[in-house]
Design a protein around this motif. Structure first.
Motif, PDB file in Angstrom:
ATOM      1  N   PRO A   1     -12.102  -0.557   2.229  1.00 29.27           N
ATOM      2  CA  PRO A   1     -11.023  -1.106   1.406  1.00 29.27           C
ATOM      3  C   PRO A   1     -11.388  -2.503   0.938  1.00 29.27           C
ATOM      4  CG  PRO A   1     -10.519  -1.461   3.697  1.00 29.27           C
ATOM      5  CD  PRO A   1     -11.822  -0.696   3.663  1.00 29.27           C
ATOM      6  N   GLU A   2     -10.572  -3.050   0.075  1.00 32.74           N
ATOM      7  CA  GLU A   2     -10.742  -4.454  -0.302  1.00 32.74           C
ATOM      8  C   GLU A   2      -9.743  -5.343   0.431  1.00 32.74           C
ATOM      9  OE1 GLU A   2     -10.743  -7.451  -4.182  1.00 32.74           O
ATOM     10  OE2 GLU A   2     -10.224  -5.344  -4.444  1.00 32.74           O
TER      11      GLU A   2
ATOM     12  N   THR B   1     -10.152   1.296   9.923  1.00 37.51           N
ATOM     13  CA  THR B   1      -9.593   0.917   8.630  1.00 37.51           C
ATOM     14  C   THR B   1     -10.679   0.499   7.651  1.00 37.51           C
ATOM     15  OG1 THR B   1      -7.501   0.233   9.639  1.00 37.51           O
ATOM     16  CG2 THR B   1      -8.018  -0.688   7.474  1.00 37.51           C
TER      17      THR B   1
ATOM     18  N   TYR C   1     -13.157  -9.208   2.912  1.00 36.66           N
ATOM     19  CA  TYR C   1     -11.839  -8.603   2.730  1.00 36.66           C
ATOM     20  C   TYR C   1     -10.770  -9.675   2.477  1.00 36.66           C
ATOM     21  CZ  TYR C   1     -14.367  -4.888   5.128  1.00 36.66           C
ATOM     22  OH  TYR C   1     -15.315  -3.962   5.491  1.00 36.66           O
TER      23      TYR C   1
ATOM     24  N   ASN D   1       0.823  -1.217   0.000  1.00 40.69           N
ATOM     25  CA  ASN D   1       0.000   0.000   0.000  1.00 40.69           C
ATOM     26  C   ASN D   1       0.858   1.268   0.000  1.00 40.69           C
ATOM     27  OD1 ASN D   1       0.854   0.094   2.669  1.00 40.69           O
ATOM     28  ND2 ASN D   1      -1.156   0.662   3.469  1.00 40.69           N
TER      29      ASN D   1
ATOM     30  N   ARG E   1      -3.903   3.556  -0.610  1.00 39.40           N
ATOM     31  CA  ARG E   1      -4.044   3.287   0.826  1.00 39.40           C
ATOM     32  C   ARG E   1      -5.503   3.243   1.263  1.00 39.40           C
ATOM     33  NH1 ARG E   1       0.435   7.661   1.296  1.00 39.40           N
ATOM     34  NH2 ARG E   1       2.184   6.428   0.484  1.00 39.40           N
ATOM     35  N   ARG E   2      -6.387   3.856   0.472  1.00 44.56           N
ATOM     36  CA  ARG E   2      -7.810   3.711   0.788  1.00 44.56           C
ATOM     37  C   ARG E   2      -8.294   2.313   0.449  1.00 44.56           C
ATOM     38  NH1 ARG E   2     -12.699   3.270  -0.717  1.00 44.56           N
ATOM     39  NH2 ARG E   2     -12.312   3.213  -2.953  1.00 44.56           N
ATOM     40  N   ARG E   3      -7.833   1.789  -0.667  1.00 48.38           N
ATOM     41  CA  ARG E   3      -8.280   0.464  -1.097  1.00 48.38           C
ATOM     42  C   ARG E   3      -7.537  -0.665  -0.389  1.00 48.38           C
ATOM     43  NH1 ARG E   3     -10.013   0.636  -7.403  1.00 48.38           N
ATOM     44  NH2 ARG E   3     -10.719   2.799  -7.474  1.00 48.38           N
ATOM     45  N   ILE E   4      -6.321  -0.355   0.068  1.00 51.93           N
ATOM     46  CA  ILE E   4      -5.498  -1.352   0.761  1.00 51.93           C
ATOM     47  C   ILE E   4      -5.145  -0.758   2.115  1.00 51.93           C
ATOM     48  CG2 ILE E   4      -3.415  -2.766   0.639  1.00 51.93           C
ATOM     49  CD1 ILE E   4      -3.440  -2.311  -2.418  1.00 51.93           C
ATOM     50  N   GLY E   5      -5.962  -1.074   3.130  1.00 52.52           N
ATOM     51  CA  GLY E   5      -5.818  -0.461   4.445  1.00 52.52           C
ATOM     52  C   GLY E   5      -4.730  -1.118   5.277  1.00 52.52           C
TER      53      GLY E   5
ATOM     54  N   GLU F   1      -5.048   6.983  -2.828  1.00 55.80           N
ATOM     55  CA  GLU F   1      -6.128   6.089  -3.246  1.00 55.80           C
ATOM     56  C   GLU F   1      -5.734   4.631  -3.024  1.00 55.80           C
ATOM     57  OE1 GLU F   1      -9.772   4.715  -4.747  1.00 55.80           O
ATOM     58  OE2 GLU F   1      -9.133   6.633  -3.892  1.00 55.80           O
TER      59      GLU F   1
END
Length: 270
Positions: A175-176, A170, A206, A62, A95-99, A93
């Motif tokens: 996130p995914e 988180t 997740y 991330n 880090r938003r999708r990969i917390g 972005e």
């Protein structure tokens, strides 16, 4: 070179992929030749001795290592096939999708409610904030313990509750993938088991990667396990980490392919 994909995986299962990755701090190559596929909706554990690059690789997924000025990566890391380090990719972005959940609980100096709402507010979430906060706390198995004290400080919670609050914070930005860097190392055994149970539940929605020094924890929670090791390379400036073996967790712990893996998981290591 180890196999890049876990057993029984298909291309559509892969969320994150590292291919021939070398990780540098200045001229020092800290990690070499990492190729790994991270399967969707599973828990993947990174294990290995201190200094072998587990957390370094985790933080590449991330782009947290971008915050270190001398860091650079050679090779390719992708998220659903998209190059994470392409010039047009926004690390915020990513880090938003990969917390990320860190080793020690780190709630913000805010109320429990505002800790969870902080991320959604920064991305201008337009839905029902109360509902999102409740849903996130429920997914973190914390709602029943805090629903009557949402306006109290996050610091008022126990260590285990604070870590679950950080997990709720988180996942509130939806996130995914959730990366966890030794999330239980500062927790007591009861809190550790609660977080482990939570990890298994979260795989419904997740993909989770966890770095852990606790091999029993890896056997309890992980579907797949990657064993990292390190070697002293003359002239390299220090130890160089590498991915030694990656497979389903049961095979890593009962029938590993490499002798160094067997030595580590049976306690005969070094």
């Amino acid at each position: 070179m180890v196999d890049t994909a876990p057993m029984n995986s298909t291309a559509t299962d892969v969320v994150l992929r590292a291919k021939d990755c070398d990780i540098y701090y200045g001229s020092y190559r800290a990690v070499r030749d990492v190729s790994i596929d991270i399967p969707k909706n599973k828990v993947t554990a990174f294990i290995g001795p201190s200094g072998c690059g587990k957390s370094t690789v985790l933080r590449c997924f991330n782009r947290l290592n971008d915050l270190i000025e001398v860091f650079h990566l050679e090779g390719k890391m992708t998220y659903h096939g998209q190059d994470l380090y392409a010039p047009d990719v926004d690390p915020v972005e990513v880090r938003r999708r990969i917390g990320m959940v860190f080793q020690r609980p780190n709630p913000f100096p805010k109320t429990i409610y505002d800790n969870v709402a902080y991320g959604p507010r920064t991305i201008n979430y337009e839905g029902d904030m109360d509902e999102l906060v409740e849903t996130s706390l429920r997914r973190a198995a914390l709602w029943d313990e805090v629903k009557d004290k949402l306006q109290e400080s996050g610091f008022s919670l126990s260590g285990g509750q604070q870590q679950r609050l950080c997990i709720a914070r988180t996942i509130a930005v939806q996130p995914e993938v959730v990366l966890m860097d030794e999330p239980c190392s500062a927790l007591d055994p009861i809190s550790t088991l609660k977080v482990e149970d939570l990890m298994k539940e979260l795989t419904q929605d997740y993909t989770i990667i966890i770095v852990t020094h606790n091999m029993q924890q890896a056997t309890r929670v992980a579907d797949y396990t990657a064993f990292f090791n390190a070697e002293v390379v003359e002239g390299a400036g220090g130890k160089v980490g590498y991915l030694a073996e990656f497979d389903v967790t049961q095979k890593i712990f009962t029938d590993p392919s490499r002798e160094e893996t067997r030595d580590y998981v049976t306690g005969r290591f070094g």
